[in-house]
Motif scaffolding. Structure first.
Motif, PDB file in Angstrom:
ATOM      1  N   ASN A   1      -1.483 -32.761 -33.834  1.00  0.00           N
ATOM      2  CA  ASN A   1      -0.341 -33.754 -34.239  1.00  0.00           C
ATOM      3  C   ASN A   1      -0.604 -33.942 -33.091  1.00  0.00           C
ATOM      4  O   ASN A   1       0.547 -34.973 -32.340  1.00  0.00           O
ATOM      5  N   ALA A   2       0.009 -33.093 -32.270  1.00  0.00           N
ATOM      6  CA  ALA A   2       0.003 -33.235 -30.754  1.00  0.00           C
ATOM      7  C   ALA A   2      -1.097 -34.008 -30.314  1.00  0.00           C
ATOM      8  O   ALA A   2      -0.613 -34.748 -28.891  1.00  0.00           O
ATOM      9  N   ALA A   3      -2.558 -34.178 -30.830  1.00  0.00           N
ATOM     10  CA  ALA A   3      -3.499 -34.691 -29.970  1.00  0.00           C
ATOM     11  C   ALA A   3      -3.921 -36.442 -30.762  1.00  0.00           C
ATOM     12  O   ALA A   3      -4.473 -37.049 -30.052  1.00  0.00           O
ATOM     13  N   THR A   4      -2.629 -36.793 -31.887  1.00  0.00           N
ATOM     14  CA  THR A   4      -2.595 -37.665 -32.397  1.00  0.00           C
ATOM     15  C   THR A   4      -3.074 -39.024 -31.130  1.00  0.00           C
ATOM     16  O   THR A   4      -3.725 -40.182 -31.141  1.00  0.00           O
ATOM     17  N   ARG A   5      -2.445 -39.364 -29.492  1.00  0.00           N
ATOM     18  CA  ARG A   5      -2.378 -40.806 -28.934  1.00  0.00           C
ATOM     19  C   ARG A   5      -3.381 -39.784 -28.017  1.00  0.00           C
ATOM     20  O   ARG A   5      -3.518 -41.291 -26.853  1.00  0.00           O
ATOM     21  N   ALA A   6      -3.627 -38.330 -27.930  1.00  0.00           N
ATOM     22  CA  ALA A   6      -4.747 -38.328 -26.350  1.00  0.00           C
ATOM     23  C   ALA A   6      -6.063 -38.801 -27.062  1.00  0.00           C
ATOM     24  O   ALA A   6      -6.905 -39.187 -27.786  1.00  0.00           O
ATOM     25  N   ALA A   7      -6.441 -39.199 -25.941  1.00  0.00           N
ATOM     26  CA  ALA A   7      -8.388 -39.482 -25.000  1.00  0.00           C
ATOM     27  C   ALA A   7      -9.151 -38.300 -25.653  1.00  0.00           C
ATOM     28  O   ALA A   7      -8.409 -37.242 -25.342  1.00  0.00           O
ATOM     29  N   PRO A   8     -10.143 -38.587 -26.005  1.00  0.00           N
ATOM     30  CA  PRO A   8     -11.253 -37.409 -26.505  1.00  0.00           C
ATOM     31  C   PRO A   8     -11.703 -37.096 -24.123  1.00  0.00           C
ATOM     32  O   PRO A   8     -11.647 -38.048 -24.207  1.00  0.00           O
ATOM     33  N   GLY A   9     -11.539 -35.975 -25.636  1.00  0.00           N
ATOM     34  CA  GLY A   9     -11.650 -34.549 -23.243  1.00  0.00           C
ATOM     35  C   GLY A   9     -10.097 -34.452 -22.487  1.00  0.00           C
ATOM     36  O   GLY A   9      -9.994 -33.780 -21.891  1.00  0.00           O
ATOM     37  N   ASP A  10      -8.977 -34.473 -23.060  1.00  0.00           N
ATOM     38  CA  ASP A  10      -7.845 -34.852 -22.960  1.00  0.00           C
ATOM     39  C   ASP A  10      -7.308 -33.169 -23.075  1.00  0.00           C
ATOM     40  O   ASP A  10      -8.356 -32.264 -24.181  1.00  0.00           O
TER      41      ASP A  10
END
Length: 195
Positions: free
Chosen positions: A106-115
């Motif tokens: 849920n925290a990585a929903t808007r994250a780009a791969p590698g963030d």
């Protein structure tokens, strides 16, 4: 002629000496039957079987085979119970790891791969896959047991005992159901991780 007379006289005296001792042993010869007669009056227990002595039944081949099958069934039951326990423990560990994975995804929903958030979600997902691997080991054990049972009941082994077939199939279906449920959870979690 004189030699013959001397010889016969000496043999006669030898015979007299031999029979001279016989009267000394005569009382002993009379005593032996009396002594042996006393032995025969003693009473000995009968060798016949008593009422409380039951003959021991010799184990038949069928009895031995049934006992061996009971022992094999008990061993199989213990092994299947052990596999079920291991599967339930692996499923509990998998369920315990799910909340952390859901939170990280849920925290990585808007994250780009590698963030940073994406990396945390990927690590949490890897932990969940590792938990799935624990159940995979149990799954491998039950599949091996199932394959051995199938070989034992192949057409060329018609005399193999069939009592264990249902027990193995039941345990196998329970473990495979847990594995399928975990696979569905993992597939859904992988779809949530941004690509």
């Amino acid at each position: 002629m004189l030699g013959f007379i001397a010889k016969s006289a000496s043999s006669t005296s030898a015979q007299r000496h031999r029979f001279a001792r016989a009267p000394r042993f005569a009382p002993l010869a009379l005593l032996i039957p009396a002594l042996l007669g006393g032995c025969s009056t003693a009473s000995y227990p009968s060798l016949a079987r008593r009422a409380e002595e039951k003959p021991i039944a010799a184990p038949t081949a069928a009895t031995g085979k049934a006992a061996a099958q009971d022992g094999a069934t008990a061993d199989l039951n213990a092994k299947l119970d052990s596999l079920r326990r291991a599967a339930r423990d692996a499923d509990k560990a998998f369920a315990a790891a799910r909340p952390a994975v859901d939170k990280a995804l849920n925290a990585a929903t808007r994250a780009a791969p590698g963030d940073e958030a994406w990396q945390q979600a990927n690590l949490a997902l890897s932990d969940l896959e590792r938990q799935r691997g624990a159940l995979g080991l149990v799954e491998g054990d039950i599949e091996e047991l199932y394959a051995q049972d199938r070989l034992a009941h192949a057409p060329e082994n018609p005399d193999a005992p069939r009592a264990a077939v249902q027990m193995i199939e039941t345990a196998r279906s329970e473990i495979l159901a847990l594995a399928a449920a975990q696979d569905r959870v993992l597939a859904a979690a992988r779809r949530k991780l941004p690509r």
